[in-house]
Motif scaffolding. Structure first.
Motif, PDB file in Angstrom:
ATOM      1  N   UNK A 312       0.908  -1.377  -0.157  1.00 38.36           N
ATOM      2  CA  UNK A 312       0.041   0.112   0.134  1.00 38.36           C
ATOM      3  C   UNK A 312       1.020   1.124   0.003  1.00 38.36           C
ATOM      4  N   UNK A 313       1.980   1.120   0.465  1.00 40.24           N
ATOM      5  CA  UNK A 313       2.886   2.303   0.792  1.00 40.24           C
ATOM      6  C   UNK A 313       3.554   2.560  -0.762  1.00 40.24           C
ATOM      7  N   UNK A 314       3.839   1.431  -1.535  1.00 36.21           N
ATOM      8  CA  UNK A 314       4.566   1.580  -2.584  1.00 36.21           C
ATOM      9  C   UNK A 314       3.921   2.218  -3.769  1.00 36.21           C
ATOM     10  N   UNK A 315       2.565   2.043  -4.017  1.00 36.28           N
ATOM     11  CA  UNK A 315       1.739   2.947  -4.850  1.00 36.28           C
ATOM     12  C   UNK A 315       2.046   4.381  -4.596  1.00 36.28           C
ATOM     13  N   UNK A 316       1.877   4.704  -3.420  1.00 37.28           N
ATOM     14  CA  UNK A 316       1.899   6.176  -2.889  1.00 37.28           C
ATOM     15  C   UNK A 316       3.337   6.890  -3.367  1.00 37.28           C
ATOM     16  N   UNK A 317       4.461   5.934  -3.325  1.00 34.47           N
ATOM     17  CA  UNK A 317       5.466   6.394  -3.822  1.00 34.47           C
ATOM     18  C   UNK A 317       5.586   6.462  -5.304  1.00 34.47           C
ATOM     19  N   UNK A 318       5.222   5.252  -5.814  1.00 38.01           N
ATOM     20  CA  UNK A 318       5.097   5.088  -7.270  1.00 38.01           C
ATOM     21  C   UNK A 318       4.098   6.529  -7.799  1.00 38.01           C
ATOM     22  N   UNK A 319       3.085   6.645  -7.328  1.00 34.67           N
ATOM     23  CA  UNK A 319       2.200   7.731  -7.713  1.00 34.67           C
ATOM     24  C   UNK A 319       2.763   9.312  -7.666  1.00 34.67           C
ATOM     25  N   UNK A 320       3.816   9.638  -6.817  1.00 33.23           N
ATOM     26  CA  UNK A 320       4.736  10.897  -6.674  1.00 33.23           C
ATOM     27  C   UNK A 320       5.439  10.958  -7.974  1.00 33.23           C
ATOM     28  N   UNK A 321       5.699   9.834  -8.722  1.00 38.08           N
ATOM     29  CA  UNK A 321       6.484   9.947  -9.833  1.00 38.08           C
ATOM     30  C   UNK A 321       5.374  10.400 -10.812  1.00 38.08           C
ATOM     31  N   UNK A 322       4.560   9.466 -11.187  1.00 42.34           N
ATOM     32  CA  UNK A 322       3.303   9.583 -12.022  1.00 42.34           C
ATOM     33  C   UNK A 322       2.488  10.822 -12.102  1.00 42.34           C
ATOM     34  N   UNK A 323       2.455  11.313 -11.001  1.00 45.31           N
ATOM     35  CA  UNK A 323       1.512  12.496 -10.813  1.00 45.31           C
ATOM     36  C   UNK A 323       2.415  13.472 -10.145  1.00 45.31           C
ATOM     37  N   UNK A 324       3.677  13.737 -10.655  1.00 42.90           N
ATOM     38  CA  UNK A 324       4.491  14.633  -9.854  1.00 42.90           C
ATOM     39  C   UNK A 324       4.076  16.067  -9.764  1.00 42.90           C
ATOM     40  N   UNK A 325       3.231  16.706 -10.563  1.00 47.54           N
ATOM     41  CA  UNK A 325       2.839  17.921 -10.589  1.00 47.54           C
ATOM     42  C   UNK A 325       1.672  18.057  -9.463  1.00 47.54           C
ATOM     43  N   UNK A 326       0.846  17.056  -9.075  1.00 51.71           N
ATOM     44  CA  UNK A 326      -0.046  17.116  -8.162  1.00 51.71           C
ATOM     45  C   UNK A 326      -0.065  15.931  -7.205  1.00 51.71           C
ATOM     46  N   UNK A 327       0.991  15.721  -6.302  1.00 51.66           N
ATOM     47  CA  UNK A 327       0.956  14.301  -5.571  1.00 51.66           C
ATOM     48  C   UNK A 327      -0.340  14.121  -4.743  1.00 51.66           C
ATOM     49  N   UNK A 328      -0.988  15.169  -3.926  1.00 55.71           N
ATOM     50  CA  UNK A 328      -2.180  14.707  -3.398  1.00 55.71           C
ATOM     51  C   UNK A 328      -3.242  14.240  -4.234  1.00 55.71           C
ATOM     52  N   UNK A 329      -3.300  14.835  -5.366  1.00 55.52           N
ATOM     53  CA  UNK A 329      -4.403  14.622  -6.371  1.00 55.52           C
ATOM     54  C   UNK A 329      -4.288  13.285  -6.725  1.00 55.52           C
ATOM     55  N   UNK A 330      -2.915  12.986  -6.956  1.00 52.92           N
ATOM     56  CA  UNK A 330      -2.598  11.737  -7.589  1.00 52.92           C
ATOM     57  C   UNK A 330      -2.657  10.476  -6.825  1.00 52.92           C
ATOM     58  N   UNK A 331      -2.252  10.750  -5.472  1.00 54.31           N
ATOM     59  CA  UNK A 331      -2.451   9.706  -4.456  1.00 54.31           C
ATOM     60  C   UNK A 331      -3.960   9.480  -4.189  1.00 54.31           C
ATOM     61  N   UNK A 332      -4.836  10.598  -4.177  1.00 55.60           N
ATOM     62  CA  UNK A 332      -6.047  10.376  -3.912  1.00 55.60           C
ATOM     63  C   UNK A 332      -6.741   9.322  -5.180  1.00 55.60           C
ATOM     64  N   UNK A 333      -6.264   9.481  -6.276  1.00 50.68           N
ATOM     65  CA  UNK A 333      -6.770   8.759  -7.508  1.00 50.68           C
ATOM     66  C   UNK A 333      -6.564   7.293  -7.073  1.00 50.68           C
ATOM     67  N   UNK A 334      -5.165   7.190  -6.843  1.00 48.99           N
ATOM     68  CA  UNK A 334      -4.612   5.667  -6.390  1.00 48.99           C
ATOM     69  C   UNK A 334      -5.404   5.210  -5.401  1.00 48.99           C
ATOM     70  N   UNK A 335      -5.945   5.885  -4.482  1.00 49.94           N
ATOM     71  CA  UNK A 335      -6.518   5.483  -3.341  1.00 49.94           C
ATOM     72  C   UNK A 335      -7.987   5.163  -3.507  1.00 49.94           C
ATOM     73  N   UNK A 336      -8.581   5.870  -4.436  1.00 49.70           N
ATOM     74  CA  UNK A 336     -10.012   5.822  -4.736  1.00 49.70           C
ATOM     75  C   UNK A 336     -10.028   4.515  -5.801  1.00 49.70           C
ATOM     76  N   UNK A 337      -8.976   4.184  -6.632  1.00 52.98           N
ATOM     77  CA  UNK A 337      -8.852   2.691  -7.275  1.00 52.98           C
ATOM     78  C   UNK A 337      -8.686   1.758  -6.412  1.00 52.98           C
ATOM     79  N   UNK A 338      -8.046   1.753  -5.341  1.00 55.66           N
ATOM     80  CA  UNK A 338      -7.718   0.780  -4.507  1.00 55.66           C
ATOM     81  C   UNK A 338      -8.857   0.564  -3.583  1.00 55.66           C
ATOM     82  N   UNK A 339      -9.484   1.504  -3.126  1.00 52.65           N
ATOM     83  CA  UNK A 339     -10.769   1.324  -2.427  1.00 52.65           C
ATOM     84  C   UNK A 339     -11.940   0.848  -3.079  1.00 52.65           C
TER      85      UNK A 339
END
Length: 388
Positions: A312-339
């Motif tokens: 669960x921690x690794x996608x948050x780190x991965x998303x920081x690269x994929x969504x580098x311009x908006x980390x919190x919004x990108x992490x929210x997208x990953x958490x939404x899909x996970x949930x």
């Protein structure tokens, strides 16, 4: 306040508020469910519908968390999430019937969706690049600390489940106050404004596809364990209190998720994701074939707790690269899909269990974990890469 002390305050506050939002407000329901069922005479179907309300609230909250954090700042959003945990668990402690029970679970369920995503921005703003992976992994491990605290409280409370919820409320209030003091307001962040309209193509693109698909599969698989592990182990011979101890072991092992950042630095994101997926799959299968054996059940709990928290921690780190311009919004997208996977998983597993048994459902979940290894990132995800 120096940068090192500031970073420790942020990480400590993150661990605390994640612990109460996930370990208490979210997973406390499963720990106390047998006693609440006895008090209100509810069926398994009714209890399942009530639990679904928590996931629905979580999806709404996590979808909004990134945008709210960008608009109002992380302090207010995290404090609001802590407030939901306090209010929801307070309603649960005072519940006089199924309606109040459902309302409390729904309100408390939204807590985790608000408290975690803002930390992606805070960590990016406040910590140097080489410390961000470890920081996000440590904050993610708060779930384990919460479950580890909740299990002995539930055991001590016994049938007095209202007292357990009140204890959870007190812990949530302390953690929320700590986070409110440690986190910056909107005007204190160091990031440039992240403006601009977000298109669907920003969320779903060739680079984000494997990340989002992997998060969905992990959600599906993990939901089987979180929902049915206690039931499977209890019916297999561990008993009511034994099953609670098993979930406490999951929480203790989840704390090892704080090592996820170190693991990523040592072997790289691709190898870490593959390793954690295989360990998690093995844990699911092990409980399917030997749930009545204490050594096997504890080994399963340890493997699942450590692997799930790291994965669960690794996608948050991965998303920081994929969504580098908006980390919190990108992490929210990953958490939404996970949930979404966590929401869809239990009904699917229930259908499988009705036709072929819970053991088959756990085996299928283990296979989903193995499939996740095919979606591992092609590039490495060490701190330098995350800094982007």
């Amino acid at each position: 306040m120096g940068p090192d002390r500031d970073g420790r305050q942020v990480v400590g506050a993150g661990i605390g508020v994640v612990a109460v939002a996930y370990g208490l407000a979210r997973y406390g329901y499963g720990l106390l469910l047998p006693d609440m069922r006895a008090s209100f005479g509810l069926s398994n179907g009714a209890l399942g519908l009530i639990a679904a309300g928590a996931y629905a609230a979580y999806l709404v909250a996590v979808a909004a968390a990134g945008l709210l954090s960008a608009r109002f700042g992380p302090r207010l959003v995290v404090a609001a999430g802590g407030g939901l945990a306090i209010a929801g668990m307070g309603v649960l402690a005072a519940a006089s019937g199924p309606g109040m029970l459902a309302a409390g679970v729904f309100v408390a369920g939204g807590s985790g969706g608000l408290v975690f995503p803002p930390f992606a921005d805070v960590v990016a703003d406040r910590l140097p690049a080489e410390r961000r992976s470890r920081a996000m992994a440590a904050i993610s491990s708060g779930t384990g600390w919460g479950v580890l605290m909740a299990a002995p409280i539930a055991l001590l409370a016994g049938g007095a489940w209202r007292s357990a919820w009140l204890a959870f409320v007190a812990l949530a209030a302390l953690a929320t106050l700590w986070a409110a003091r440690a986190l910056p307001a909107a005007s204190q962040t160091g990031s440039a404004p992240r403006a601009g309209r977000l298109e669907l193509s920003w969320f779903v693109c060739p680079r984000s596809g494997p990340l989002l698909a992997g998060a969905f599969l992990i959600g599906l698989a993990a939901s089987v364990y979180w929902t049915f592990a206690v039931d499977l182990a209890g019916r297999a011979g561990l008993g009511h209190d034994g099953a609670r101890v098993l979930l406490g072991a999951v929480g203790a092992a989840s704390i090892a998720g704080s090592l996820g950042g170190d693991l990523l630095e040592r072997i790289g994101g691709r190898a870490a994701l593959v390793l954690c997926s295989l360990v998690m799959g093995t844990a699911l299968v092990l409980l399917a074939v030997a749930a009545g054996s204490w050594p096997a059940a504890l080994a399963s709990a340890a493997g699942f707790g450590a692997a799930y928290n790291m994965i669960a921690a690794l996608p948050s780190i991965w998303s920081a690269r994929v969504f580098a311009d908006r980390p919190a919004v990108g992490l929210g997208a990953v958490m939404f899909v996970l949930s979404t996977g966590l929401l869809v998983g239990p009904p699917m597993a229930g259908v499988v269990a009705d036709h072929a048994g819970l053991e088959a459902a756990f085996g299928g979940a283990g296979a989903l974990c193995v499939a996740t290894t095919l979606l591992a990132p092609r590039e490495e995800l060490r701190s330098a890469a995350v800094a982007g």
